[in-house]
Structure formats: C-alpha cells, structure tokens
Design a protein around this motif. Structure first.
Motif, PDB file in Angstrom:
ATOM      1  N   ILE A   1       0.834  -1.206   0.000  1.00 45.32           N
ATOM      2  CA  ILE A   1       0.000   0.000   0.000  1.00 45.32           C
ATOM      3  C   ILE A   1       0.868   1.254   0.000  1.00 45.32           C
ATOM      4  O   ILE A   1       2.040   1.224   0.346  1.00 45.32           O
ATOM      5  CB  ILE A   1      -0.980   0.029   1.189  1.00 45.32           C
ATOM      6  CG1 ILE A   1      -0.233  -0.008   2.520  1.00 45.32           C
ATOM      7  CG2 ILE A   1      -2.002  -1.071   1.065  1.00 45.32           C
ATOM      8  CD1 ILE A   1      -1.118   0.239   3.710  1.00 45.32           C
ATOM      9  N   GLU A   2       0.244   2.324  -0.391  1.00 43.53           N
ATOM     10  CA  GLU A   2       0.906   3.630  -0.409  1.00 43.53           C
ATOM     11  C   GLU A   2      -0.170   4.690  -0.204  1.00 43.53           C
ATOM     12  O   GLU A   2      -1.365   4.433  -0.403  1.00 43.53           O
ATOM     13  CB  GLU A   2       1.619   3.832  -1.757  1.00 43.53           C
ATOM     14  CG  GLU A   2       0.703   3.679  -2.942  1.00 43.53           C
ATOM     15  CD  GLU A   2       1.433   3.547  -4.267  1.00 43.53           C
ATOM     16  OE1 GLU A   2       0.955   4.159  -5.241  1.00 43.53           O
ATOM     17  OE2 GLU A   2       2.444   2.834  -4.328  1.00 43.53           O
ATOM     18  N   ALA A   3       0.234   5.849   0.202  1.00 40.73           N
ATOM     19  CA  ALA A   3      -0.722   6.948   0.362  1.00 40.73           C
ATOM     20  C   ALA A   3      -1.140   7.434  -1.015  1.00 40.73           C
ATOM     21  O   ALA A   3      -0.315   7.457  -1.922  1.00 40.73           O
ATOM     22  CB  ALA A   3      -0.081   8.074   1.162  1.00 40.73           C
TER      23      ALA A   3
ATOM     24  N   ALA B   1      -2.119  -4.486  13.810  1.00 36.67           N
ATOM     25  CA  ALA B   1      -1.002  -5.200  13.176  1.00 36.67           C
ATOM     26  C   ALA B   1      -0.489  -4.440  11.958  1.00 36.67           C
ATOM     27  O   ALA B   1       0.726  -4.362  11.736  1.00 36.67           O
ATOM     28  CB  ALA B   1      -1.432  -6.618  12.792  1.00 36.67           C
ATOM     29  N   LEU B   2      -1.393  -3.851  11.179  1.00 39.82           N
ATOM     30  CA  LEU B   2      -0.981  -3.073  10.010  1.00 39.82           C
ATOM     31  C   LEU B   2      -0.217  -1.824  10.447  1.00 39.82           C
ATOM     32  O   LEU B   2       0.818  -1.481   9.875  1.00 39.82           O
ATOM     33  CB  LEU B   2      -2.190  -2.695   9.154  1.00 39.82           C
ATOM     34  CG  LEU B   2      -1.878  -1.903   7.893  1.00 39.82           C
ATOM     35  CD1 LEU B   2      -0.976  -2.693   6.947  1.00 39.82           C
ATOM     36  CD2 LEU B   2      -3.174  -1.513   7.180  1.00 39.82           C
ATOM     37  N   ALA B   3      -0.715  -1.152  11.475  1.00 39.54           N
ATOM     38  CA  ALA B   3      -0.030   0.040  11.975  1.00 39.54           C
ATOM     39  C   ALA B   3       1.388  -0.324  12.435  1.00 39.54           C
ATOM     40  O   ALA B   3       2.350   0.385  12.118  1.00 39.54           O
ATOM     41  CB  ALA B   3      -0.830   0.670  13.112  1.00 39.54           C
ATOM     42  N   ALA B   4       1.519  -1.433  13.149  1.00 39.45           N
ATOM     43  CA  ALA B   4       2.849  -1.874  13.595  1.00 39.45           C
ATOM     44  C   ALA B   4       3.745  -2.171  12.402  1.00 39.45           C
ATOM     45  O   ALA B   4       4.919  -1.794  12.381  1.00 39.45           O
ATOM     46  CB  ALA B   4       2.723  -3.098  14.502  1.00 39.45           C
ATOM     47  N   ALA B   5       3.182  -2.817  11.378  1.00 34.69           N
ATOM     48  CA  ALA B   5       3.958  -3.143  10.177  1.00 34.69           C
ATOM     49  C   ALA B   5       4.388  -1.880   9.435  1.00 34.69           C
ATOM     50  O   ALA B   5       5.373  -1.895   8.704  1.00 34.69           O
ATOM     51  CB  ALA B   5       3.154  -4.053   9.254  1.00 34.69           C
ATOM     52  N   LEU B   6       3.663  -0.792   9.646  1.00 28.73           N
ATOM     53  CA  LEU B   6       3.996   0.485   9.012  1.00 28.73           C
ATOM     54  C   LEU B   6       4.781   1.406   9.953  1.00 28.73           C
ATOM     55  O   LEU B   6       4.904   2.604   9.695  1.00 28.73           O
ATOM     56  CB  LEU B   6       2.725   1.183   8.520  1.00 28.73           C
ATOM     57  CG  LEU B   6       2.036   0.501   7.334  1.00 28.73           C
ATOM     58  CD1 LEU B   6       0.699   1.158   7.041  1.00 28.73           C
ATOM     59  CD2 LEU B   6       2.933   0.528   6.103  1.00 28.73           C
ATOM     60  N   GLY B   7       5.285   0.856  11.046  1.00 23.43           N
ATOM     61  CA  GLY B   7       6.175   1.611  11.913  1.00 23.43           C
ATOM     62  C   GLY B   7       5.527   2.481  12.968  1.00 23.43           C
ATOM     63  O   GLY B   7       6.200   3.304  13.594  1.00 23.43           O
ATOM     64  N   VAL B   8       4.233   2.316  13.210  1.00 22.42           N
ATOM     65  CA  VAL B   8       3.567   3.084  14.264  1.00 22.42           C
ATOM     66  C   VAL B   8       3.977   2.482  15.609  1.00 22.42           C
ATOM     67  O   VAL B   8       3.856   1.268  15.803  1.00 22.42           O
ATOM     68  CB  VAL B   8       2.031   3.054  14.100  1.00 22.42           C
ATOM     69  CG1 VAL B   8       1.331   3.696  15.287  1.00 22.42           C
ATOM     70  CG2 VAL B   8       1.633   3.738  12.802  1.00 22.42           C
TER      71      VAL B   8
ATOM     72  N   PRO C   1       1.834   7.928   7.147  1.00 22.19           N
ATOM     73  CA  PRO C   1       0.786   8.381   8.062  1.00 22.19           C
ATOM     74  C   PRO C   1      -0.456   7.506   7.882  1.00 22.19           C
ATOM     75  O   PRO C   1      -0.770   7.061   6.768  1.00 22.19           O
ATOM     76  CB  PRO C   1       0.506   9.812   7.616  1.00 22.19           C
ATOM     77  CG  PRO C   1       1.695  10.216   6.820  1.00 22.19           C
ATOM     78  CD  PRO C   1       2.221   8.955   6.198  1.00 22.19           C
ATOM     79  N   ILE C   2      -1.146   7.259   8.975  1.00 23.42           N
ATOM     80  CA  ILE C   2      -2.352   6.416   8.949  1.00 23.42           C
ATOM     81  C   ILE C   2      -3.527   7.201   9.517  1.00 23.42           C
ATOM     82  O   ILE C   2      -3.396   7.864  10.543  1.00 23.42           O
ATOM     83  CB  ILE C   2      -2.157   5.136   9.777  1.00 23.42           C
ATOM     84  CG1 ILE C   2      -1.056   4.265   9.167  1.00 23.42           C
ATOM     85  CG2 ILE C   2      -3.463   4.350   9.895  1.00 23.42           C
ATOM     86  CD1 ILE C   2      -0.705   3.067  10.023  1.00 23.42           C
TER      87      ILE C   2
ATOM     88  N   ALA D   1      -1.876  10.188   3.506  1.00 23.55           N
ATOM     89  CA  ALA D   1      -2.034   9.116   4.486  1.00 23.55           C
ATOM     90  C   ALA D   1      -2.737   7.909   3.883  1.00 23.55           C
ATOM     91  O   ALA D   1      -3.476   8.025   2.906  1.00 23.55           O
ATOM     92  CB  ALA D   1      -2.826   9.620   5.690  1.00 23.55           C
ATOM     93  N   VAL D   2      -2.509   6.766   4.500  1.00 20.62           N
ATOM     94  CA  VAL D   2      -3.286   5.562   4.212  1.00 20.62           C
ATOM     95  C   VAL D   2      -4.508   5.617   5.120  1.00 20.62           C
ATOM     96  O   VAL D   2      -4.385   5.882   6.317  1.00 20.62           O
ATOM     97  CB  VAL D   2      -2.461   4.288   4.503  1.00 20.62           C
ATOM     98  CG1 VAL D   2      -3.335   3.050   4.430  1.00 20.62           C
ATOM     99  CG2 VAL D   2      -1.290   4.186   3.537  1.00 20.62           C
ATOM    100  N   SER D   3      -5.684   5.390   4.561  1.00 19.29           N
ATOM    101  CA  SER D   3      -6.917   5.406   5.349  1.00 19.29           C
ATOM    102  C   SER D   3      -7.418   3.983   5.552  1.00 19.29           C
ATOM    103  O   SER D   3      -7.548   3.219   4.596  1.00 19.29           O
ATOM    104  CB  SER D   3      -7.998   6.231   4.642  1.00 19.29           C
ATOM    105  OG  SER D   3      -7.613   7.578   4.552  1.00 19.29           O
ATOM    106  N   ILE D   4      -7.694   3.658   6.800  1.00 19.18           N
ATOM    107  CA  ILE D   4      -8.260   2.362   7.168  1.00 19.18           C
ATOM    108  C   ILE D   4      -9.651   2.656   7.708  1.00 19.18           C
ATOM    109  O   ILE D   4      -9.792   3.422   8.677  1.00 19.18           O
ATOM    110  CB  ILE D   4      -7.399   1.669   8.234  1.00 19.18           C
ATOM    111  CG1 ILE D   4      -5.957   1.523   7.737  1.00 19.18           C
ATOM    112  CG2 ILE D   4      -8.006   0.319   8.606  1.00 19.18           C
ATOM    113  CD1 ILE D   4      -4.956   1.219   8.826  1.00 19.18           C
ATOM    114  N   VAL D   5     -10.677   2.072   7.089  1.00 27.09           N
ATOM    115  CA  VAL D   5     -12.055   2.420   7.428  1.00 27.09           C
ATOM    116  C   VAL D   5     -12.811   1.174   7.903  1.00 27.09           C
ATOM    117  O   VAL D   5     -13.110   0.280   7.106  1.00 27.09           O
ATOM    118  CB  VAL D   5     -12.795   3.041   6.220  1.00 27.09           C
ATOM    119  CG1 VAL D   5     -14.192   3.496   6.638  1.00 27.09           C
ATOM    120  CG2 VAL D   5     -11.997   4.189   5.617  1.00 27.09           C
TER     121      VAL D   5
END
Length: 151
Positions: free
Chosen positions: A20-22, A42-49, A69-70, A95-99
């Motif tokens: 994924i990408e913004a 888990a996705l946030a952790a994989a993206l460094g949050v 950014p998420i 940002a990547v949006s998770i809905v």
C-alpha cells in the motif's frame, strides 16, 4: 484466507503493508469481534507506528505517524447518516486510510480501494476475503492471497 492466530493476522498485515501507499484506502468489514481492529493494530505496527492503536469508535477518526501516516476511521456511528466530514480531503492526502464498517459510507469512498472482510469462524480462527475495487487492488488481492497461501 484463513487466519488461525494473531501471528497469521500479523503476517497478513505485513503483506498488505508491503503493497500500500498513500492515499490508499482499506475498507474493513465484519461483525463486532471479527478482527478489524486487531488487523488495524497489526498493520499500523507493520507500518512503523509505535504508539498504542485502538478503535476510534467515539471519535470516528484517529491519526498515527509511522513510515506512512495512517488515518483510522470507525464509521459505525455514521450508519444512519453520512455527514460531510470533508471526505475528499481526508481520502486524498498523504495518508493511508483504514475504514472500519466502510459500507456505511460506501458512497463517499474513493473509486478504487482494497476491501478486507473478516468473518468469525471460531475463537481463534477468522476467514478473510480480499476484494480489490479497481484493477490495481484486484491484482494486489491476488498477490496477497498467493503470499498467504505459500506460508
């Protein structure tokens, strides 16, 4: 795809994170307890949050900084109305949006997005259906499903 553990969910999140990408949008569906927020963590952790991620049920939106950014939306509270919260500005930024509960705002989602539907199978198992809306996301689902099947 069947996820039998938290480790499987983390593996799926890493596969998604690699692709994924913004300003991509990931629409999450499933009943309460199906795994939407667990996947998001888990996705946030994989993206460094590094900060704690939890469901924005009462605030509708939480934002996190990581490698990307998420924006994490929980739009369940909008089920009876879709308010104009500036969706275009929110979905078309850096940002990547998770809905979560995305079907409640389907009419304001971008034309192309990734949808993951989580189905509760039993206490530890979830079935996840990947659907790409748009050619890029259709191909992304194929690649993710192939990668998950190999491991």
């Amino acid at each position: 795809m069947l996820l039998h553990s938290l480790e499987d969910t983390e593996r799926l999140a890493k596969e998604v994170a690699q692709r994924i990408e913004a300003p991509d949008v990931i629409a999450l569906e499933g009943i309460v307890g199906a795994g939407k927020t667990t996947f998001t963590k888990a996705l946030a952790a994989a993206l460094g949050v590094t900060e704690m991620v939890n469901s924005p049920t009462f605030t509708i939106l939480k934002q996190y900084e990581g490698d990307l950014p998420i924006q994490h939306f929980d739009v369940y509270r909008l089920k009876d109305q879709v308010e104009d919260l500036g969706w275009d500005d929110l979905f078309y930024n850096d940002a990547v949006s998770i809905v979560e509960w995305a079907h409640y705002i389907r009419e304001v989602l971008p034309e192309h997005y990734l949808q993951l539907t989580f189905t509760y199978v039993d206490e530890t198992t979830r079935r996840v259906t990947c659907q790409g809306v748009g050619e890029r996301f259709e191909k992304m689902c194929e690649v993710i499903e192939d990668a998950m099947a190999r491991n």
